[in-house]
Design an enzyme around this catalytic site. Structure first.
Site, mmCIF file in Angstrom:
data_model
loop_
_atom_site.group_PDB
_atom_site.id
_atom_site.type_symbol
_atom_site.label_atom_id
_atom_site.label_comp_id
_atom_site.label_asym_id
_atom_site.label_seq_id
_atom_site.Cartn_x
_atom_site.Cartn_y
_atom_site.Cartn_z
ATOM 1 N N LYS A 199 11.278 -24.693 39.517
ATOM 2 C CA LYS A 199 12.619 -24.129 39.438
ATOM 3 C C LYS A 199 13.125 -24.140 37.995
ATOM 4 C CE LYS A 199 17.230 -24.663 41.548
ATOM 5 N NZ LYS A 199 18.032 -25.407 42.535
ATOM 6 N N SER B 119 20.975 -22.469 45.415
ATOM 7 C CA SER B 119 20.502 -21.996 44.129
ATOM 8 C C SER B 119 18.981 -21.937 44.001
ATOM 9 C CB SER B 119 21.051 -22.923 43.031
ATOM 10 O OG SER B 119 20.530 -24.241 43.146
ATOM 11 N N SER C 202 21.596 -26.347 48.133
ATOM 12 C CA SER C 202 20.865 -25.433 47.251
ATOM 13 C C SER C 202 19.373 -25.360 47.525
ATOM 14 C CB SER C 202 21.074 -25.841 45.794
ATOM 15 O OG SER C 202 22.374 -25.534 45.367
#
Length: 527
Positions: free
Chosen positions: A120, A195, A219
């Site tokens: 990520k 996210s 997220s």
């Protein structure tokens, strides 16, 4: 299982790469052992366990597997924009080094030897652009790995690139001014969530077998639910069981992170979550000299042994008809397996828990506000009467330390309620989200965004209400793909377990997966 020593891993991460032997994967059953057989025509689409087994047995080289992954990227990623930074040259050099090491020593570099994975874009990665989707960090190339990334490297993983996030990880869908939007791999009109939208979409589309996501307000788990993959929010007490230093936000260089932030694995199978959990569960480097994290084994070996609570719906956050039907089907499977089922269970007050979570979340987010910005927030908060619901954000963001201490006391009492609940139940099954993936609303200003539940408009932020039951109290929570809508979108459930029972919720997910339909995969997976 011959456990990999966490202290050794961290020491190796701080210097070069660990030279540890690949441990036997824990708690394997015949079903999970079968997943160690690699697909000979599409090795890159096999499970992480299968890829690692093939690499260890030299059925495929790290370089050959990497080239298959890169070929898949070239075909698939342009259509979904999940991977936004790709370091093919660096990955090839690392793969060649892994192959040389295995040929020369006969030993793998570590438990993730030669496995190509993405990370990520919120996690700092040495020598690789790390932006967290923010123009302020568009040219940020860290000189040090985040602690979790260091663990991946020490375990022998080959980090091939970074996956997309919303700006500073602050949205429930994934788009930013640098890289644009990540599309849901099942339907480009739907959001991939946020996210960790890039990580979840990448796993679903076969661009990586494993990912590390972050979760403060759902997220990690919301994108997993929308993209039809598994994700684990790991336990967090005073400290997390996966070190979080190097996660943006906070800004680069900060030593601290939010008091509710956790990092956890994303995978296409529950068994693969365990592979990555074994690597990531570790004390922070400063504590590694004396501490080790040895998570308890699963409580039981069979689903029929579990005492299962099922919280299928609630007036505070109604779910749609498809999700209600899914929970009914799951309850039926659990009963038929012989487990003890309590479907009238209500561990805590949903509304009270959610409000406390919001207060703590808004408070922790204020840490990185500018002095001028925070002063403006204080001034604005003073103009809103105490107790006015419209002031929840500003009052929480600017609360005095005494007020935060009181809120933290409420959190500890809420943790005690959950602990008492889990003396009578082993796991709790809930919806993951009120609906399947919602329409992408990137072009719509946040105040105008909404979700639709059985034709009724609802708050945009209701998407994460169910997953945020676990967030303020640090409980392990796993999202499990469990069905699909009539339109072919994934539907998911959530399994919550007691503090530090991360292996138990993974085991429960593995047991349940044998009874559920095979998870739906997007067209990009086989492209």
């Amino acid at each position: 299982m011959n456990r990999l020593n966490r202290r050794t891993l961290l020491a190796a991460a701080a210097t070069t790469a660990a030279a540890a032997s690949l441990p036997k994967l824990a708690y394997a059953t015949e079903a999970t052992e079968a997943m160690t057989v690699m697909n000979p025509t599409a090795p890159h689409l096999s499970s992480a366990r299968a890829q690692l087994s093939a690499l260890r047995r030299r059925e495929i080289s790290a370089r050959a597997l990497l080239e298959k992954v890169l070929e898949h990227h070239a075909k698939v990623n342009p259509g979904i924009n999940a991977v936004v930074t790709l370091d093919a040259a660096g990955a090839r050099a690392a793969a060649d080094q892994a192959d040389r090491h295995l040929a020369q020593t006969g030993r793998p570099l570590g438990p993730l030897h030669g496995l190509p994975i993405t990370v990520k874009d919120a996690l700092e990665t040495k020598g690789m652009r790390t932006t967290s989707g923010s123009p302020d960090f568009s040219n940020h190339v860290p000189d040090k790995d985040a602690d979790a990334v260091a663990l991946l490297r020490a375990a022998g993983a080959i980090i091939i690139g970074k996956t997309n996030v919303p700006t500073m990880c602050q949205d429930l869908q994934t788009s930013n001014p640098i890289f644009g939007k990540t599309k849901n791999p099942f339907n480009e009109a739907k959001t991939a969530g946020g996210s960790s939208g890039g990580p979840a979409a990448a796993v679903a589309a076969g661009l990586t077998s494993l990912e590390v996501g972050s979760d403060l307000a759902g997220s990690l788990r919301l994108p997993a639910a929308y993209c039809g993959v598994y994700a684990l929010r790991t336990s967090r007490g005073t400290s997390p069981i996966v070190p979080t230093r190097g996660h943006i936000p906070r800004p680069p260089g900060w030593a601290t992170s939010s008091d509710m932030l956790t990092l956890g694995p994303i995978a296409r199978t529950a068994a693969d979550l365990e592979v990555l959990l074994d690597v990531l569960a570790s004390p922070a480097p400063a504590d590694a000299g004396a501490w080790q994290i040895n998570l308890p084994a699963p409580r039981y070996t069979s689903l029929r042994q579990y005492r299962v609570g099922i919280w299928a719906d609630d007036a505070y956050c109604r779910v749609d008809s498809a999700t209600r039907a899914l929970l009914g089907q799951v309850a039926g499977h659990v009963r038929n397996a012989g487990a003890t089922v309590d479907d009238a269970t209500r561990p805590v007050d949903f509304a009270g828990s959610d409000k406390l979570f919001q207060r703590l979340m808004y408070a922790t987010a204020s840490a990185t506000a500018t002095d001028a910005g925070f002063a403006a927030d204080v001034e604005a908060a003073d103009k809103i009467p105490a107790g006015d619901p419209a002031g929840l954000f500003l009052h929480s963001r600017t609360m005095r330390h005494r007020d935060w201490l009181r809120a933290d006391e409420d959190r500890q009492k809420l943790r005690a309620q959950w602990a008492d609940y889990f003396t009578k139940h082993d796991i709790l099954i809930t919806p993951a989200t009120p609906t399947a993936a919602i329409d992408d609303q990137t072009a719509t200003p946040p105040p105008q965004r909404f979700i639709t539940v059985d034709g009724q408009k609802r708050s945009y932020y209701d998407q994460t209400s169910w997953v945020n039951l676990a967030s303020p109290v640090g409980l392990p929570s796993i999202v499990v793909p469990a069905g699909r809508t009539a339109d072919g979108l994934p539907l998911a459930i959530q399994i919550i377990g007691p503090y530090l029972a991360d292996r138990t919720v993974i085991a429960a997910a593995k047991h349940l997966a044998r009874l559920l339909p095979t998870p739906v995969t997007p067209p990009a997976f086989t492209a």
